[in-house]
Enzyme design. Structure first.
Site, PDB file in Angstrom:
ATOM      1  N   ASP A   1       6.457  -7.229   1.502  1.00 47.83           N
ATOM      2  CA  ASP A   1       6.979  -6.874   0.186  1.00 47.83           C
ATOM      3  C   ASP A   1       6.168  -5.758  -0.463  1.00 47.83           C
ATOM      4  OD1 ASP A   1       4.892  -8.840   0.162  1.00 47.83           O
ATOM      5  OD2 ASP A   1       5.160  -9.029  -2.006  1.00 47.83           O
ATOM      6  N   GLU A   2       6.803  -5.039  -1.342  1.00 51.52           N
ATOM      7  CA  GLU A   2       6.170  -4.074  -2.250  1.00 51.52           C
ATOM      8  C   GLU A   2       5.242  -3.087  -1.526  1.00 51.52           C
ATOM      9  OE1 GLU A   2       6.041  -6.410  -6.483  1.00 51.52           O
ATOM     10  OE2 GLU A   2       4.398  -6.852  -5.112  1.00 51.52           O
ATOM     11  N   VAL A   3       5.726  -2.511  -0.457  1.00 50.06           N
ATOM     12  CA  VAL A   3       4.934  -1.512   0.259  1.00 50.06           C
ATOM     13  C   VAL A   3       5.033  -0.179  -0.470  1.00 50.06           C
ATOM     14  CG1 VAL A   3       4.612  -0.291   2.441  1.00 50.06           C
ATOM     15  CG2 VAL A   3       5.311  -2.707   2.437  1.00 50.06           C
TER      16      VAL A   3
END
Length: 417
Positions: free
Chosen positions: A220-222
């Site tokens: 997530d949230e790279v």
């Protein structure tokens, strides 16, 4: 033999004047039936009938969804073993069957690696689980019918890996684990073969600690900027005709999935990992909303819902209770697509939670979510839920959970000064 998603969890319980009969086709069903029996035990208040009793019942019970879990972040604030085991006691009591153990993030790397010991030496501030402790927790959970799915969050949320092994990083050092709020920049470099050699060695070690068939990679949230701002990564993307950061993450996921498959594991990840060309065996965990869960099912991917079940947001139990994995866009899916929605997980992120106040953040609201995952969709009246939640809260305290006693101690502390 580890628990599996397909295990039979049904049971029947009959209580009459002369006998109590619990029937199940599997140990899990028997465990769930015992929890129901314990809930039925009541203390007699009549002097003429001292002691305990149970009502006459005829119960035939089974869960609506096979995946009913809690995602527990132990990176941002470390949760000691006894607190984790107490949480497992609570999960078992309300018939939740998965502890998704979020073991690494920007703030801390929490498992001992003997192959790469610098991970805990440089990434944990000294707070981590030894491999012996991990095995003990896994065994403790199994005895109570709870699967443990480990998560090591990659390629983003990975700052805690990088002080020890800066060659994994997309950008130049120095890197330090995060001790404050903000937007951490530590992202693993997906362009180096050495990255995958490291991950293969690490995953090969970790799968020996965690027998469950699923292994969660986060995803997530790279930060796209962490990749596209680096000349060598832009050159790699151009040479391999990779259009954007999302396509680069898809390449990373494909390579990690093959590592996991080689080790006999099925990959799970947050909904950002949903990209074409990944095998349909992977599990999608939707945190961004019911829309991504339905989109995954339409593409043939199994999934679970976490959006709407974030306990750290301190929303009322009724708000979580109204959320359903098969509502929203999922309600319009075809029957075979609905079968791909396996259930859901509550999530407890630890920015503002510690081992001291953890119980009060989880309970009793987690019990309301547990009912949503277990009981029929038609059981949805919030007023009735609150009436029962009051009793369940007292019962959970009697079992040893500390949602009220710890708060009393915390309130007393400033008053004593």
């Amino acid at each position: 033999e580890p628990q599996r998603l397909t295990d039979d969890e049904s049971y029947s319980l009959q209580i009459t004047a002369d006998r109590i009969q619990l029937s199940a086709d599997s140990p899990l069903g028997a465990l769930h039936g015992l929890e129901t029996f314990l809930q039925l035990v009541q203390q007699n208040h009549s002097p003429a009938a001292a002691g305990f009793s149970v009502p006459y019942v005829d119960i035939r019970d089974q869960p609506r969804f096979p995946w009913r879990g809690l995602s527990l972040d132990v990176s941002r604030h470390f949760i000691p073993v006894d607190e984790v085991e107490r949480t497992i006691d609570g999960l078992a009591a309300v018939k939740l069957n998965v502890l998704h153990w979020h073991l690494s993030d920007d703030q801390g790397f929490r498992v001992e690696s003997k192959k790469f010991p610098r991970l805990q030496d440089y990434g944990s501030d000294g707070s981590y689980y030894t491999q012996a402790e991990v095995r003990a927790v896994v065994a403790y959970a199994r005895d109570r019918g709870v699967r443990i799915v480990p998560e090591f969050d990659i390629p983003g949320h990975s700052t805690s890996w990088l002080p020890a092994y800066p060659s994994l990083a997309s950008g130049p050092p120095p890197y330090n684990i995060v001790h404050e709020f903000g937007d951490p920049s530590g992202v693993i470099d997906p362009t180096k073969d050495s990255t995958y050699k490291f991950l293969d060695g690490f995953i090969g070690e970790m799968v020996k600690l965690f027998p469950d068939e699923y292994f969660h990679i986060g995803g997530d949230e790279v930060s796209a900027k962490a990749w596209t701002s680096e000349p060598h990564i832009r050159d790699f993307m151009k040479a391999h005709h990779i259009a954007n950061a999302a396509a680069l993450q898809a390449l990373f996921n494909q390579r990690v999935q093959k590592i996991l498959a080689h080790r006999g594991k099925r990959m799970a990840g947050w909904d950002e990992i949903l990209q074409p060309d990944l095998p349909k065996s992977i599990l999608i965990q939707s945190w961004r909303g019911e829309k991504s869960l339905a989109a995954a099912a339409r593409e043939g991917y199994p999934g679970i819902l976490s959006a709407g079940y974030y306990l750290d947001l301190m929303q009322p139990a009724s708000q979580h209770y109204a959320v359903d994995p098969l509502h929203g866009e999922a309600a319009d899916l075809l029957p075979e697509q609905k079968k791909l929605i396996l259930g859901g997980e509550a999530a407890m992120w630890e920015e503002l939670a510690t081992s001291e106040n953890l119980d009060s953040r989880l309970w009793p609201r987690l019990a309301a979510i547990a009912e949503r995952f277990w009981s029929p969709e038609t059981v949805s009246d919030a007023g009735s839920m609150y009436d029962r939640l009051k009793e369940v809260n007292l019962w959970l305290e009697w079992l040893g959970l500390a949602q009220r006693s710890n708060l009393d101690l915390m309130l007393r502390r400033p008053a004593d000064r």
